[in-house]
Each structure stands twice: as structure tokens, then as C-alpha cells.
Design a protein around this motif. Structure first.
Motif, PDB file in Angstrom:
ATOM      1  N   UNK A 165     -91.629  16.777  13.259  1.00 23.41           N
ATOM      2  CA  UNK A 165     -90.921  17.245  14.074  1.00 23.41           C
ATOM      3  C   UNK A 165     -91.527  17.588  15.511  1.00 23.41           C
ATOM      4  N   UNK A 166     -91.110  17.550  16.692  1.00 20.38           N
ATOM      5  CA  UNK A 166     -91.750  18.195  17.991  1.00 20.38           C
ATOM      6  C   UNK A 166     -90.958  19.483  18.602  1.00 20.38           C
ATOM      7  N   UNK A 167     -91.508  19.994  19.240  1.00 24.82           N
ATOM      8  CA  UNK A 167     -90.955  21.425  19.973  1.00 24.82           C
ATOM      9  C   UNK A 167     -91.198  21.402  21.513  1.00 24.82           C
ATOM     10  N   UNK A 168     -90.080  21.787  22.098  1.00 26.76           N
ATOM     11  CA  UNK A 168     -90.181  21.643  23.636  1.00 26.76           C
ATOM     12  C   UNK A 168     -89.994  23.131  24.033  1.00 26.76           C
ATOM     13  N   UNK A 169     -90.382  24.307  23.552  1.00 24.93           N
ATOM     14  CA  UNK A 169     -89.612  25.563  23.974  1.00 24.93           C
ATOM     15  C   UNK A 169     -90.740  25.665  25.186  1.00 24.93           C
ATOM     16  N   UNK A 204     -97.105  34.587  21.777  1.00 28.56           N
ATOM     17  CA  UNK A 204     -95.695  34.099  20.780  1.00 28.56           C
ATOM     18  C   UNK A 204     -95.423  32.776  21.083  1.00 28.56           C
ATOM     19  N   UNK A 205     -95.620  32.443  22.377  1.00 24.18           N
ATOM     20  CA  UNK A 205     -95.180  30.924  22.624  1.00 24.18           C
ATOM     21  C   UNK A 205     -96.073  29.969  22.107  1.00 24.18           C
ATOM     22  N   UNK A 250     -97.633  26.475  17.490  1.00 29.73           N
ATOM     23  CA  UNK A 250     -98.448  25.936  16.388  1.00 29.73           C
ATOM     24  C   UNK A 250     -97.436  25.794  15.182  1.00 29.73           C
ATOM     25  N   UNK A 251     -96.570  26.654  14.832  1.00 27.74           N
ATOM     26  CA  UNK A 251     -95.791  26.290  13.721  1.00 27.74           C
ATOM     27  C   UNK A 251     -94.731  25.381  13.803  1.00 27.74           C
ATOM     28  N   UNK A 293    -103.599  23.406   9.875  1.00 31.15           N
ATOM     29  CA  UNK A 293    -104.686  23.841   9.039  1.00 31.15           C
ATOM     30  C   UNK A 293    -105.345  25.006   9.532  1.00 31.15           C
ATOM     31  N   UNK A 294    -106.156  25.518   8.609  1.00 33.59           N
ATOM     32  CA  UNK A 294    -106.780  26.921   8.813  1.00 33.59           C
ATOM     33  C   UNK A 294    -107.773  27.082   9.981  1.00 33.59           C
ATOM     34  N   UNK A 295    -108.226  25.894  10.378  1.00 29.29           N
ATOM     35  CA  UNK A 295    -109.158  25.995  11.595  1.00 29.29           C
ATOM     36  C   UNK A 295    -108.228  26.278  12.798  1.00 29.29           C
ATOM     37  N   UNK A 296    -107.211  25.731  13.128  1.00 28.90           N
ATOM     38  CA  UNK A 296    -106.145  25.928  13.991  1.00 28.90           C
ATOM     39  C   UNK A 296    -105.661  27.412  14.091  1.00 28.90           C
TER      40      UNK A 296
END
Length: 296
Positions: A136-140, A118-119, A124-125, A65-68
Motif C-alpha cells: 500500500x501507498x499513502x498520499x496524505x 503526526x504527518x 511511517x505507519x 522496522x525498529x530502526x525507522x
């Protein structure tokens, strides 16, 4: 983005540039307004870019969303506003060396903070993506971004030294040709050209590296994304695009953008632990559903 949105954004930037010619506080206010509107522009572009990613005619969903987005960009906007305040300070009749030092400190802080941002931006993306009914999840990890940032800064230092060499070479060639008055112009021209090409290639390297880091850590318990984008091949493609853009004076830009986007997208693949036909049956073509848990 659509042509109308590009046009509106271009008019906004043109208005800010024209206001800058007047100088003083009106120019600072115009740039402050542009910095405040930038997160919304970025969010709109990101949402539409993701909506053009598809698998078997089924588009990826994005629930950010735009707030985030404003929360993500808030530190950058704050730093830009601080920089504009220092600029206004410098416009006062009395010269203040402290303001220049503060501008340098802010600029250095932004450079050192860039890998962390950038991380956070990647998180966020990727954490707001969904593949049909599967969230989906992210584990970077942050260390991968720090390592990539160190490589980019090393290449930037090397390329800056090369640009300085180009400046000296240009001045020497002009003087050898019997044009001492044009030596500075030749040197500055080569300096600008080398820095421009170096920045273009560094951005290409960062894009390719970032894509592999981002997408190789994206997935769920049912499937994983894999990015096999060849960094060297992508950098060579963008180098060719840079040369063609200079020759055509920017006319080649739409084709260059499409070719780069196609190479990045075609390097993505999905490895699933479930029957993909089952996923396709629960996900209509071009359907974007509400976000649900990918762990159930």
C-alpha cells in the motif's frame, strides 16, 4: 499488547516513578532511560495493533522496522533529554531564570512541531502496510494535519477558559458555603476535573480526525481504503467512557478500549478495482508475505 508486555511496561514505569521520589540526578537518569526505551515500546504496540486488523480472515501486514521507529522518535527523545538537562540545571543551588525560559521555548517548539510529526508518523505507519501481496501507498498531505491541529488548539484554548471559569466558580461556591479555607481546594478540584475531561475529549476528537485523514489516503492502483468514522459520534462514545471510568475508578477500561477500537475498525471499508476473489486466492488466511510492489 499482551498481558506480559503490559506488565513489563508497567514495572518499568513504576521503577521510574519510584526513582523520581529520590529526586536529583538519579531521577533524571531514570526518565532519560524511559525516553530511550519508549520508541521500542511504541513500535511493538503498533505492530501488534495492525496485526489485529483483518479482511476476510486475512490479516494486514506491516513491514516497518525498529530502526525507522527510532528515527521517527529521535527528535522527541532528544527534546526530552534536553528538558531533563534543563531540569538538572534547575536543581543547582543557584536559581537560573534562563533555564526556565529555555524549558518554555522547548515546550512551545514541541507544540508547534506536533502537526508535522503526526504527518510523518502517519506516513511511517501507512507506507509500511500491505494487503496480502499488494503493498500500500499513502498520499496524505501536511496541510490537512495543520488544519486539524489548528482546530484542536482552538478547542484547547476554549476549554482552558472554561476550566478557569470552573476554578472561579468553585472558589465562589466554597466561600458562599462558609468554607473560605477550603475555597482553593474546591477551585483546584474543579479546574483539574474540567481539564481532565477536556483533554480526554480532545484526544478522542484527534483520534477520529486522524483516522479519517490517514486511511482515506491509503491504497494502491488496485484498491483504496475508506474511513467513515463519525467524529461527533466517536467523541460522544469516549465522553461516556470517561464518565464510566471515573465512576468505576478505572475498572471499565478494558471494555471502553474494546468498544472504541471496534468503532474505529468497523468504520473502515475497501473499494477495489479488481476482483476481490482473485486477491483472496493469492492470499491465504492469516498470511503475511514479504513486501512487494503494489504497482506491478
Amino acid at each position: 499488547l499482551t498481558g506480559r508486555q503490559y506488565g513489563l511496561g508497567g514495572l518499568l514505569i513504576l521503577g521510574v516513578v519510584m526513582a523520581s521520589f529520590g529526586g536529583g540526578f538519579p531521577a533524571a537518569l531514570a526518565w532519560a532511560a524511559l525516553a530511550g526505551a519508549w520508541p521500542a515500546w511504541w513500535y511493538l504496540g503498533l505492530s501488534q495493533s495492525i496485526s489485529h486488523l483483518s479482511w476476510r480472515r486475512r490479516r494486514l501486514g506491516f513491514s516497518g522496522n525498529l530502526a525507522d521507529a527510532y528515527g521517527l522518535w529521535a527528535p522527541w527523545v532528544g527534546l526530552c533529554w534536553c528538558g531533563l538537562m534543563f531540569w538538572c540545571w534547575l536543581l543547582l543551588p543557584s536559581s537560573r531564570m534562563e533555564a526556565w525560559l529555555l524549558v518554555g521555548v522547548v515546550g512551545l517548539s514541541m507544540c508547534l512541531w506536533l502537526p508535522w510529526w503526526w504527518w510523518a508518523r502517519s506516513g511511517y505507519q501507512q507506507r509500511h502496510l500491505q494487503l496480502g501481496p499488494i503493498a500500500l501507498t499513502w498520499s496524505g498531505g501536511l496541510e490537512a494535519y495543520r488544519a486539524a491541529g489548528r482546530r484542536v488548539w482552538a478547542w484547547a484554548v476554549w476549554w482552558s477558559a472554561l476550566a478557569c471559569g470552573g476554578f472561579v466558580f468553585g472558589v465562589g461556591m466554597a466561600r458562599a458555603a462558609g468554607q473560605p479555607h477550603g475555597a482553593l481546594a474546591w477551585g483546584l478540584g474543579l479546574l483539574f476535573l474540567v481539564l481532565l475531561m477536556g483533554g480526554w475529549l480532545l484526544v478522542a476528537y484527534w483520534q477520529a480526525t486522524l483516522q479519517n485523514i490517514m486511511w482515506n489516503k491509503t491504497g494502491s492502483r488496485y484498491l483504496r481504503f475508506h474511513s467513515r468514522l463519525a467524529v461527533s459520534q466517536y467523541v460522544r462514545l469516549r465522553a461516556k467512557h470517561g464518565i464510566l471510568l471515573m465512576i468505576t475508578m478505572g475498572i471499565y477500561w478494558p471494555i471502553a478500549h474494546w468498544q472504541a477500537w471496534r468503532m474505529r475498525v468497523e468504520s473502515l471499508s475497501i473499494k477495489a478495482r479488481m476482483d476481490t476473489e482473485t486477491l483472496a486466492q493469492h492470499w491465504r488466511p492469516h498470511e503475511v508475505r514479504h513486501r512487494t510492489s503494489g504497482q506491478g
